[in-house]
Design a protein around this motif. Structure first.
Motif, PDB file in Angstrom:
ATOM      1  N   LYS A  88      48.798  39.601  51.007  1.00  0.00           N
ATOM      2  CA  LYS A  88      48.526  39.858  52.418  1.00  0.00           C
ATOM      3  C   LYS A  88      47.016  39.876  52.672  1.00  0.00           C
ATOM      4  CE  LYS A  88      51.933  42.598  55.002  1.00  0.00           C
ATOM      5  NZ  LYS A  88      52.181  43.937  55.563  1.00  0.00           N
ATOM      6  N   SER A  89      46.287  40.536  51.802  1.00  0.00           N
ATOM      7  CA  SER A  89      44.838  40.645  51.963  1.00  0.00           C
ATOM      8  C   SER A  89      44.182  39.271  51.971  1.00  0.00           C
ATOM      9  CB  SER A  89      44.236  41.498  50.840  1.00  0.00           C
ATOM     10  OG  SER A  89      44.733  42.805  50.871  1.00  0.00           O
ATOM     11  N   ILE A  90      44.628  38.412  51.067  1.00  0.00           N
ATOM     12  CA  ILE A  90      44.058  37.061  50.989  1.00  0.00           C
ATOM     13  C   ILE A  90      44.364  36.279  52.262  1.00  0.00           C
ATOM     14  CG2 ILE A  90      44.266  34.841  49.795  1.00  0.00           C
ATOM     15  CD1 ILE A  90      44.763  36.559  47.193  1.00  0.00           C
ATOM     16  N   ARG A  91      45.616  36.326  52.687  1.00  0.00           N
ATOM     17  CA  ARG A  91      46.013  35.558  53.884  1.00  0.00           C
ATOM     18  C   ARG A  91      45.356  36.124  55.147  1.00  0.00           C
ATOM     19  NH1 ARG A  91      51.399  35.791  51.280  1.00  0.00           N
ATOM     20  NH2 ARG A  91      51.831  33.744  50.373  1.00  0.00           N
ATOM     21  N   TYR A  92      45.387  37.447  55.289  1.00  0.00           N
ATOM     22  CA  TYR A  92      44.821  38.061  56.485  1.00  0.00           C
ATOM     23  C   TYR A  92      43.297  37.939  56.486  1.00  0.00           C
ATOM     24  CZ  TYR A  92      49.374  40.211  57.558  1.00  0.00           C
ATOM     25  OH  TYR A  92      50.691  40.432  57.871  1.00  0.00           O
ATOM     26  N   GLY A  93      42.695  38.125  55.320  1.00  0.00           N
ATOM     27  CA  GLY A  93      41.244  37.957  55.228  1.00  0.00           C
ATOM     28  C   GLY A  93      40.826  36.548  55.611  1.00  0.00           C
ATOM     29  N   ALA A  94      41.551  35.555  55.110  1.00  0.00           N
ATOM     30  CA  ALA A  94      41.247  34.168  55.454  1.00  0.00           C
ATOM     31  C   ALA A  94      41.399  33.934  56.948  1.00  0.00           C
ATOM     32  CB  ALA A  94      42.161  33.224  54.670  1.00  0.00           C
ATOM     33  N   GLY A 143      38.502  34.973  58.825  1.00  0.00           N
ATOM     34  CA  GLY A 143      37.302  34.199  58.554  1.00  0.00           C
ATOM     35  C   GLY A 143      36.532  34.634  57.333  1.00  0.00           C
ATOM     36  N   ALA A 144      37.105  35.535  56.522  1.00  0.00           N
ATOM     37  CA  ALA A 144      36.407  36.054  55.343  1.00  0.00           C
ATOM     38  C   ALA A 144      36.250  34.991  54.263  1.00  0.00           C
ATOM     39  CB  ALA A 144      37.157  37.253  54.774  1.00  0.00           C
ATOM     40  N   GLU A 145      35.121  35.054  53.571  1.00  0.00           N
ATOM     41  CA  GLU A 145      34.893  34.203  52.399  1.00  0.00           C
ATOM     42  C   GLU A 145      35.320  34.907  51.113  1.00  0.00           C
ATOM     43  OE1 GLU A 145      30.967  32.292  52.122  1.00  0.00           O
ATOM     44  OE2 GLU A 145      30.567  33.135  54.109  1.00  0.00           O
ATOM     45  N   PHE A 146      35.316  36.239  51.127  1.00  0.00           N
ATOM     46  CA  PHE A 146      35.534  37.014  49.909  1.00  0.00           C
ATOM     47  C   PHE A 146      36.556  38.123  50.124  1.00  0.00           C
ATOM     48  CE2 PHE A 146      31.033  35.747  50.194  1.00  0.00           C
ATOM     49  CZ  PHE A 146      30.963  34.878  49.110  1.00  0.00           C
ATOM     50  N   VAL A 147      37.288  38.447  49.051  1.00  0.00           N
ATOM     51  CA  VAL A 147      38.174  39.606  49.022  1.00  0.00           C
ATOM     52  C   VAL A 147      37.786  40.433  47.799  1.00  0.00           C
ATOM     53  CG1 VAL A 147      40.548  40.444  48.752  1.00  0.00           C
ATOM     54  CG2 VAL A 147      40.084  38.432  50.194  1.00  0.00           C
ATOM     55  N   VAL A 148      37.333  41.658  48.012  1.00  0.00           N
ATOM     56  CA  VAL A 148      36.945  42.523  46.892  1.00  0.00           C
ATOM     57  C   VAL A 148      38.206  42.982  46.162  1.00  0.00           C
ATOM     58  CG1 VAL A 148      35.893  44.717  46.221  1.00  0.00           C
ATOM     59  CG2 VAL A 148      34.797  43.270  47.950  1.00  0.00           C
ATOM     60  N   THR A 149      38.181  42.853  44.834  1.00  0.00           N
ATOM     61  CA  THR A 149      39.393  43.036  44.033  1.00  0.00           C
ATOM     62  C   THR A 149      39.114  43.878  42.791  1.00  0.00           C
ATOM     63  OG1 THR A 149      40.072  40.812  44.722  1.00  0.00           O
ATOM     64  CG2 THR A 149      41.281  41.794  42.894  1.00  0.00           C
ATOM     65  N   LEU A 150      39.948  44.888  42.577  1.00  0.00           N
ATOM     66  CA  LEU A 150      39.979  45.584  41.292  1.00  0.00           C
ATOM     67  C   LEU A 150      41.090  44.963  40.455  1.00  0.00           C
ATOM     68  CD1 LEU A 150      39.515  49.289  42.400  1.00  0.00           C
ATOM     69  CD2 LEU A 150      37.928  47.967  41.016  1.00  0.00           C
ATOM     70  N   ALA A 151      40.821  44.761  39.185  1.00  0.00           N
ATOM     71  CA  ALA A 151      41.764  44.041  38.323  1.00  0.00           C
ATOM     72  C   ALA A 151      42.949  44.880  37.880  1.00  0.00           C
ATOM     73  CB  ALA A 151      41.028  43.493  37.093  1.00  0.00           C
ATOM     74  N   GLY A 152      43.039  46.104  38.355  1.00  0.00           N
ATOM     75  CA  GLY A 152      44.154  46.964  37.969  1.00  0.00           C
ATOM     76  C   GLY A 152      43.860  47.734  36.688  1.00  0.00           C
ATOM     77  N   TYR A 153      44.775  48.626  36.322  1.00  0.00           N
ATOM     78  CA  TYR A 153      44.532  49.513  35.184  1.00  0.00           C
ATOM     79  C   TYR A 153      45.857  49.912  34.553  1.00  0.00           C
ATOM     80  CZ  TYR A 153      45.664  52.729  38.970  1.00  0.00           C
ATOM     81  OH  TYR A 153      46.272  53.341  40.024  1.00  0.00           O
ATOM     82  N   GLY A 154      45.770  50.367  33.330  1.00  0.00           N
ATOM     83  CA  GLY A 154      46.942  50.887  32.647  1.00  0.00           C
ATOM     84  C   GLY A 154      46.890  52.400  32.575  1.00  0.00           C
ATOM     85  N   THR A 155      47.896  52.989  31.948  1.00  0.00           N
ATOM     86  CA  THR A 155      47.838  54.429  31.716  1.00  0.00           C
ATOM     87  C   THR A 155      46.855  54.683  30.573  1.00  0.00           C
ATOM     88  OG1 THR A 155      49.712  54.303  30.180  1.00  0.00           O
ATOM     89  CG2 THR A 155      50.199  54.792  32.496  1.00  0.00           C
ATOM     90  N   LEU A 156      46.262  55.865  30.558  1.00  0.00           N
ATOM     91  CA  LEU A 156      45.222  56.147  29.576  1.00  0.00           C
ATOM     92  C   LEU A 156      45.765  56.331  28.168  1.00  0.00           C
ATOM     93  CD1 LEU A 156      42.881  58.536  31.613  1.00  0.00           C
ATOM     94  CD2 LEU A 156      42.687  56.065  31.272  1.00  0.00           C
TER      95      LEU A 156
END
Length: 281
Positions: A103-109, A112-125
Motif C-alpha cells: 500500500k505504501s509503495i502504491r500510495y506513495g507513487a 508523487g513520491a520518489e522514495f519510501v523509507v523502509t525498515l527491513a524487519g526484525y526477528g525475536t531476540l
C-alpha cells in the motif's frame, strides 16, 4: 580554484513528523506558513493511517498538499510504534506487514513520491539473527519488484537489532545485493549513526553508489532532536555529504515527545538552521 559546493537549500524536506498529535490540516497549514515546499510524508494516525485509508483518500490528501504548496518526495509509513515487521516469524504478521508496504509503495507513487523509507524487519531476540535476515531479504525482494514497477525506491534505514536486521551501512549494502533489486537503496540517519558506531565518513564511503536519502536530526542524549539541541556535529556531517557531492534529499525527521505541544516551532527552527548549516558548510 574555487571549491564547488554541492548541497543546496532545495534538497531540504520538511515533514509532518512532529505533528502526530495534531490534525493533518493543522500540520499542512503550519508547514505552508513556514514556506515549506517538498516534504517527507509521515503516514501515521491521525494523518494517514494505512489501515484506515483508501485510494480516494490518497487523491483527496494529495489535493490538500498541492493546495498548501507542498509536494511529496518521500513517503514513510510508521513502522516502529506500530506492529509492522516484514521479517516477522509469524507468517500472518509478515503477510500483513508486506501488505502495508505494498500500500505504501502504491500510495506513495500516487502522491508523487520518489522514495519510501523502509525498515527491513526484525526477528525475536532469542533466535539466530541469520534467520530473520533471510526473511528480510525475501520480503524486500518482493517489495523491490513492486517498487520498480511503480517507479519508486525503497531506502533502507539502520537501527539496533530490536528494530531491524540492518544495523549499519555495510549491512544495508549486503541486503541490497541479496535482494537483487535496483529499487532498493541505502540511506543515512544522522541521529542513529551513534547506535551503529559509524561516522558520517564511514557511512558515505560504505554506501558509495547506493546512498539515496538522508534523515537529518540532532541527537544525544535523545534521538531526533531539533537541530542545535543535541550534541551531534551536524555541520560536519553535512560537510562530508557535500564533499561526496550528495544530491539527494535532506529530510528533517524531528520526532521527539518533548515537541508534542510545539511542533511548529520545532520544525521551523530546524528548517531555518538546516538552511544556515548548508550555506556555511
Amino acid at each position: 580554484m574555487t571549491e564547488v559546493k554541492h548541497l543546496k537549500e532545495s534538497q531540504i524536506l520538511t515533514s509532518n513528523y512532529p505533528y502526530y498529535k495534531y490534525s493533518l490540516d493543522y500540520s499542512l497549514k503550519s508547514l505552508q506558513r513556514m514556506g515549506a515546499g517538498p516534504i517527507e510524508f509521515y503516514a501515521c494516525y491521525p494523518h494517514f493511517h494505512l489501515d484506515d485509508v483508501s485510494y480516494w483518500d490518497v487523491k483527496r490528501i494529495t489535493k490538500k498538499l498541492a493546495d498548501a504548496g507542498l509536494n511529496v518526495v518521500c513517503f514513510t509509513p510508521e513502522q516502529c510504534m506500530y506492529p509492522v515487521n516484514i521479517a516477522a516469524l509469524d507468517v500472518n504478521a509478515r503477510k500483513r506487514s508486506l501488505d502495508i508496504f505494498k500500500k505504501s509503495i502504491r500510495y506513495g507513487a500516487e502522491m508523487g513520491a520518489e522514495f519510501v523509507v523502509t525498515l527491513a524487519g526484525y526477528g525475536t531476540l532469542d533466535e539466530e539473527e541469520s534467520c530473520a535476515w533471510r526473511r528480510s531479504a525475501e520480503s524486500l525482494g518482493i517489495l523491490g519488484d513492486l517498487a520498480e514497477s511503480c517507479g519508486v525506491k525503497l531506502v533502507l534505514e539502520t537501527s539496533p537489532r530490536e528494530y531491524t536486521t540492518t544495523h549499519n551501512s555495510k549491512d544495508v549494502v549486503r541486503m541490497i545485493h541479496e535482494t537483487g533489486s535496483s529499487a532498493v537503496k541505502g540511506m543515512i540517519d544522522t541521529a542513529t549513526l551513534g547506535f551503529s558506531g559509524e561516522t558520517m565518513e564511514q557511512a558515505v564511503e560504505d554506501l558509495e553508489g547506493q546512498l539515496a536519502h538522508v534523515h537529518v536530526a540532532d541527537g544525544i542524549p535523545n534521538g531526533h532532536l531539533v537541530l542545535g539541541e543535541g550534541r551531534l556535529d551536524i555541520q560536519h556531517m553535512l560537510k562530508k555529504l557535500d564533499d561526496a557531492a550528495y544530491k539527494g534529499p535532506l529530510s528533517l525527521e524531528i520526532l521527539n515527545d518533548k515537541y508534542i505541544r510545539t511542533p511548529h516551532e520545532a520544525m521551523e527552527t530546524s528548517f531555518k538552521r538546516l538552511k544556515e548549516y548548508i550555506n556555511n558548510c
